[in-house]
Design a protein around this motif. Structure first.
Motif, PDB file in Angstrom:
ATOM      1  N   GLU A  56      18.642 -17.816 -26.707  1.00 22.75           N
ATOM      2  CA  GLU A  56      19.967 -18.036 -26.218  1.00 22.75           C
ATOM      3  C   GLU A  56      20.699 -16.788 -26.716  1.00 22.75           C
ATOM      4  OE1 GLU A  56      21.047 -21.764 -27.428  1.00 22.75           O
ATOM      5  OE2 GLU A  56      19.498 -22.890 -26.149  1.00 22.75           O
ATOM      6  N   HIS A  57      20.633 -16.159 -27.727  1.00 22.55           N
ATOM      7  CA  HIS A  57      21.849 -15.353 -28.349  1.00 22.55           C
ATOM      8  C   HIS A  57      21.246 -13.893 -28.328  1.00 22.55           C
ATOM      9  CE1 HIS A  57      23.129 -19.351 -29.721  1.00 22.55           C
ATOM     10  NE2 HIS A  57      24.313 -18.446 -29.919  1.00 22.55           N
ATOM     11  N   LEU A  58      20.208 -13.429 -27.733  1.00 27.61           N
ATOM     12  CA  LEU A  58      19.798 -12.137 -27.569  1.00 27.61           C
ATOM     13  C   LEU A  58      21.079 -11.335 -26.984  1.00 27.61           C
ATOM     14  CD1 LEU A  58      15.932 -12.213 -26.740  1.00 27.61           C
ATOM     15  CD2 LEU A  58      17.113 -11.504 -28.715  1.00 27.61           C
ATOM     16  N   ASN A  59      21.383 -10.172 -27.488  1.00 26.93           N
ATOM     17  CA  ASN A  59      22.424  -9.444 -26.567  1.00 26.93           C
ATOM     18  C   ASN A  59      21.484  -8.286 -25.718  1.00 26.93           C
ATOM     19  OD1 ASN A  59      21.672  -7.058 -28.318  1.00 26.93           O
ATOM     20  ND2 ASN A  59      22.950  -7.543 -29.820  1.00 26.93           N
ATOM     21  N   ALA A  60      22.195  -7.514 -24.853  1.00 27.09           N
ATOM     22  CA  ALA A  60      21.721  -6.635 -23.934  1.00 27.09           C
ATOM     23  C   ALA A  60      20.815  -5.866 -24.507  1.00 27.09           C
ATOM     24  CB  ALA A  60      22.826  -5.962 -23.055  1.00 27.09           C
ATOM     25  N   ALA A  61      21.189  -5.088 -25.596  1.00 25.92           N
ATOM     26  CA  ALA A  61      20.306  -4.315 -26.245  1.00 25.92           C
ATOM     27  C   ALA A  61      18.926  -4.830 -26.980  1.00 25.92           C
ATOM     28  CB  ALA A  61      20.882  -3.476 -27.401  1.00 25.92           C
ATOM     29  N   GLU A  62      19.043  -6.136 -27.189  1.00 25.49           N
ATOM     30  CA  GLU A  62      17.798  -6.789 -27.639  1.00 25.49           C
ATOM     31  C   GLU A  62      17.076  -7.358 -26.652  1.00 25.49           C
ATOM     32  OE1 GLU A  62      19.978  -8.625 -31.655  1.00 25.49           O
ATOM     33  OE2 GLU A  62      20.016  -9.403 -29.764  1.00 25.49           O
ATOM     34  N   ASN A  63      17.541  -7.425 -25.244  1.00 22.86           N
ATOM     35  CA  ASN A  63      16.909  -7.891 -24.131  1.00 22.86           C
ATOM     36  C   ASN A  63      17.168  -6.974 -22.960  1.00 22.86           C
ATOM     37  OD1 ASN A  63      15.728  -9.696 -22.260  1.00 22.86           O
ATOM     38  ND2 ASN A  63      17.357 -11.139 -22.229  1.00 22.86           N
ATOM     39  N   PRO A  64      16.434  -5.640 -23.000  1.00 17.23           N
ATOM     40  CA  PRO A  64      16.777  -5.008 -21.859  1.00 17.23           C
ATOM     41  C   PRO A  64      16.106  -5.301 -20.569  1.00 17.23           C
ATOM     42  CG  PRO A  64      14.691  -4.273 -23.453  1.00 17.23           C
ATOM     43  CD  PRO A  64      15.623  -5.459 -23.932  1.00 17.23           C
ATOM     44  N   ALA A  65      15.306  -6.342 -20.459  1.00 17.43           N
ATOM     45  CA  ALA A  65      14.758  -6.612 -19.340  1.00 17.43           C
ATOM     46  C   ALA A  65      15.774  -7.673 -18.639  1.00 17.43           C
ATOM     47  CB  ALA A  65      13.294  -7.482 -19.513  1.00 17.43           C
ATOM     48  N   GLY A  66      16.507  -8.207 -19.253  1.00 17.54           N
ATOM     49  CA  GLY A  66      17.594  -9.292 -18.708  1.00 17.54           C
ATOM     50  C   GLY A  66      16.993 -10.551 -18.560  1.00 17.54           C
ATOM     51  N   ILE A  67      15.887 -10.861 -19.349  1.00 14.46           N
ATOM     52  CA  ILE A  67      14.995 -12.069 -19.290  1.00 14.46           C
ATOM     53  C   ILE A  67      15.827 -13.245 -19.845  1.00 14.46           C
ATOM     54  CG2 ILE A  67      12.913 -13.299 -19.834  1.00 14.46           C
ATOM     55  CD1 ILE A  67      12.364 -11.197 -17.511  1.00 14.46           C
ATOM     56  N   LYS A  68      15.751 -14.275 -18.984  1.00 13.85           N
ATOM     57  CA  LYS A  68      16.123 -15.737 -19.652  1.00 13.85           C
ATOM     58  C   LYS A  68      14.688 -16.521 -20.237  1.00 13.85           C
ATOM     59  CE  LYS A  68      18.189 -20.275 -19.025  1.00 13.85           C
ATOM     60  NZ  LYS A  68      18.570 -21.338 -17.795  1.00 13.85           N
ATOM     61  N   PHE A  69      14.743 -16.609 -21.630  1.00 11.63           N
ATOM     62  CA  PHE A  69      13.687 -17.203 -22.072  1.00 11.63           C
ATOM     63  C   PHE A  69      13.798 -18.499 -22.245  1.00 11.63           C
ATOM     64  CE2 PHE A  69      13.028 -12.755 -23.617  1.00 11.63           C
ATOM     65  CZ  PHE A  69      11.672 -12.304 -23.164  1.00 11.63           C
ATOM     66  N   SER A 315      10.506  -8.662 -24.415  1.00 14.16           N
ATOM     67  CA  SER A 315      11.627  -7.918 -23.330  1.00 14.16           C
ATOM     68  C   SER A 315      11.380  -6.540 -23.286  1.00 14.16           C
ATOM     69  CB  SER A 315      12.864  -8.292 -23.766  1.00 14.16           C
ATOM     70  OG  SER A 315      13.991  -7.797 -23.001  1.00 14.16           O
ATOM     71  N   ASP A 316      11.292  -5.911 -24.053  1.00 17.61           N
ATOM     72  CA  ASP A 316      11.115  -4.410 -24.073  1.00 17.61           C
ATOM     73  C   ASP A 316       9.800  -4.127 -23.471  1.00 17.61           C
ATOM     74  OD1 ASP A 316      12.269  -1.972 -25.235  1.00 17.61           O
ATOM     75  OD2 ASP A 316      10.505  -1.772 -26.707  1.00 17.61           O
ATOM     76  N   ALA A 317       8.622  -4.956 -23.730  1.00 19.98           N
ATOM     77  CA  ALA A 317       7.598  -4.641 -22.945  1.00 19.98           C
ATOM     78  C   ALA A 317       7.803  -4.774 -21.404  1.00 19.98           C
ATOM     79  CB  ALA A 317       6.478  -5.194 -23.329  1.00 19.98           C
ATOM     80  N   MET A 318       8.661  -6.061 -21.159  1.00 18.65           N
ATOM     81  CA  MET A 318       8.896  -6.203 -19.815  1.00 18.65           C
ATOM     82  C   MET A 318       9.766  -5.181 -18.952  1.00 18.65           C
ATOM     83  SD  MET A 318       9.444 -10.400 -20.235  1.00 18.65           S
ATOM     84  CE  MET A 318       7.867 -11.688 -20.829  1.00 18.65           C
ATOM     85  N   ALA A 319      10.760  -4.693 -19.807  1.00 18.54           N
ATOM     86  CA  ALA A 319      11.659  -3.848 -19.301  1.00 18.54           C
ATOM     87  C   ALA A 319      10.734  -2.537 -19.132  1.00 18.54           C
ATOM     88  CB  ALA A 319      12.571  -3.419 -20.210  1.00 18.54           C
ATOM     89  N   LYS A 320       9.733  -2.190 -19.738  1.00 14.39           N
ATOM     90  CA  LYS A 320       8.870  -0.814 -19.637  1.00 14.39           C
ATOM     91  C   LYS A 320       7.987  -1.164 -18.559  1.00 14.39           C
ATOM     92  CE  LYS A 320       8.730   1.386 -24.107  1.00 14.39           C
ATOM     93  NZ  LYS A 320      10.407   0.591 -24.575  1.00 14.39           N
TER      94      LYS A 320
END
Length: 404
Positions: A56-69, A315-320
């Motif tokens: 719930e608290h990942l910021n944009a840099a930590e969640n580059p894919a913009g996913i809601k987990f 999230s990083d892998a999903m963004a890539k």
């Protein structure tokens, strides 16, 4: 004609842009298959809250894919067979990511079952995020392409402690406990051949209610140091029995900060307790923010930092890959470098083991420099020494079979 070509090119560009951000705002479910009830339930419940809080608290840099987990709790009751049943249920529900950690007795068969399920069900592949099961077999002879471990590997940490002469080992009677004992004995023989192991016991996981007989054996053996890889109720009850018997010898442990144990430690006179872990209690910066926020929300301690690394890496892998497809994400996770809670972290491609630095921290009263109040006891685990990833890293014999 030129107008038509330009329009087609523009549409293609828009389509590509749409594909690039197709996953932004998408919900990805993670089935957390964990013991949420029974003797180890308090630890599993804490970690469920940890997964949900970080998600719930990942910021944009930590969640580059913009996913809601979305973390879906599934109570295995710490049973391997129940965990396998829940894996099948998760696959049937269309959940493509599973997380588990408490107990390699569950982690090893779960990893094997994920691999077999993926072979039998192409198009329904599942990625297993292991955040706490540290049996070395998982990244050696039983390594599995679909398994990724975000906890640290076992390592030796006592060679420089000159006051250690007579050691007693108490560990849980399953693969992790046996591996802790094995690695310790190998490391001590190599680095401190003067140290004598005066006793060794294994206890049934979550089954022993009275540890007084074990403490009596430790005292009778004349041990000056206790080494344990135990966690949860087993470690807490062992500490309480030591308190009752007035046995205040130093303890070296992996999980002294886990639910219930800090409170037990604070109620006795065991002054010297060292914890070897990938984290400690007094982070500043982003992890300090998350730790304090978790405490404010739940009046509980956030100690399973591997949850953070697992979500950031996903999230990083999903963004890539611009995809949430577990086949593409698994491939991207291999060798992935990302910004974890200890700085840059890599998932080693050969065995899918996160390369993490390790902290040695010491049990002490809170002070101005180390002020995090564990379980509101007035005590904390303060950092003493940091081992860089290249020092803490262990070799692997993994011969990974990759999908064609």
């Amino acid at each position: 004609m030129h107008f038509t070509i330009k329009m087609m090119a523009a549409c293609a560009a828009l389509a590509c842009a749409g594909a690039a951000f197709a996953q932004s705002g998408q919900t990805v479910k993670i089935a957390m298959i964990e013991g949420l009830s029974g003797p180890m339930g308090p630890v599993g419940t804490n970690q469920l809250k940890s997964w949900q809080y970080v998600a719930e608290h990942l910021n944009a840099a930590e969640n580059p894919a913009g996913i809601k987990f979305e973390v879906v709790p599934m109570d295995s009751k710490s049973s391997p067979q129940e965990a396998l049943n829940l894996l099948k249920s998760a696959v049937d529900q269309g959940i493509r990511y599973v997380a588990q950690g408490n107990g390699s007795n569950v982690g090893v068969p779960l990893s094997d079952a994920v691999g077999k399920s993926n072979e039998r069900n192409p198009g329904k592949e599942v990625v297993y995020i292991n955040y706490a099961a540290v049996d070395p077999a998982l990244t050696n002879e039983k390594c599995n392409y679909w398994h990724f471990r975000f906890d640290a590997d076992l390592t030796s940490f006592m060679k420089d402690q000159k006051d250690i002469h007579k050691v007693y080992l108490v560990n849980q009677n399953y693969s992790h406990g046996h591996q802790v004992a094995k690695y310790f004995k190998e490391g001590i023989e190599r680095n401190r051949p003067d140290v004598k192991i005066v006793g060794e016991d294994y206890v049934a996981l979550g089954q022993v209610k009275d540890f007084a007989p074990y403490v009596a054996k430790i005292k009778a053996a004349g041990a000056d140091t206790l080494v344990t890889g135990s966690w949860g109720q087993d470690f807490t009850l062992l500490v309480k029995a030591m308190n009752d018997a007035g046995l205040a010898i130093p303890i070296y442990a992996y999980y002294a900060g886990v639910t219930g144990t800090p409170t037990a430690l604070s109620q006795g006179k065991i002054a010297e307790v060292y914890q070897i872990a990938y984290n400690h209690s007094n982070y500043t910066g982003r992890m300090g923010e998350l730790t304090k926020g978790f405490k404010a929300q739940y009046n509980d301690d956030f100690y399973t930092f591997s949850v953070y690394n697992g979500l950031v890496a996903l999230s990083d892998a999903m963004a890539k890959t611009k995809s949430t497809d577990p086949v593409k994400v698994a491939k991207a996770l291999e060798g992935l470098r990302f910004e974890g809670f200890n700085g840059e972290t890599q998932i080693r491609a050969t065995d899918h083991q996160s390369q993490l630095g390790m902290w040695i921290s010491k049990w002490q009263k809170i002070d101005a420099k180390n002020s995090y109040n564990l379980e509101n006891t007035g005590y904390t685990f303060a950092p003493v020494k940091y081992l860089e990833p290249y020092i803490a890293s262990t070799p692997t014999s993994c011969q990974m079979k990759r999908p064609s």
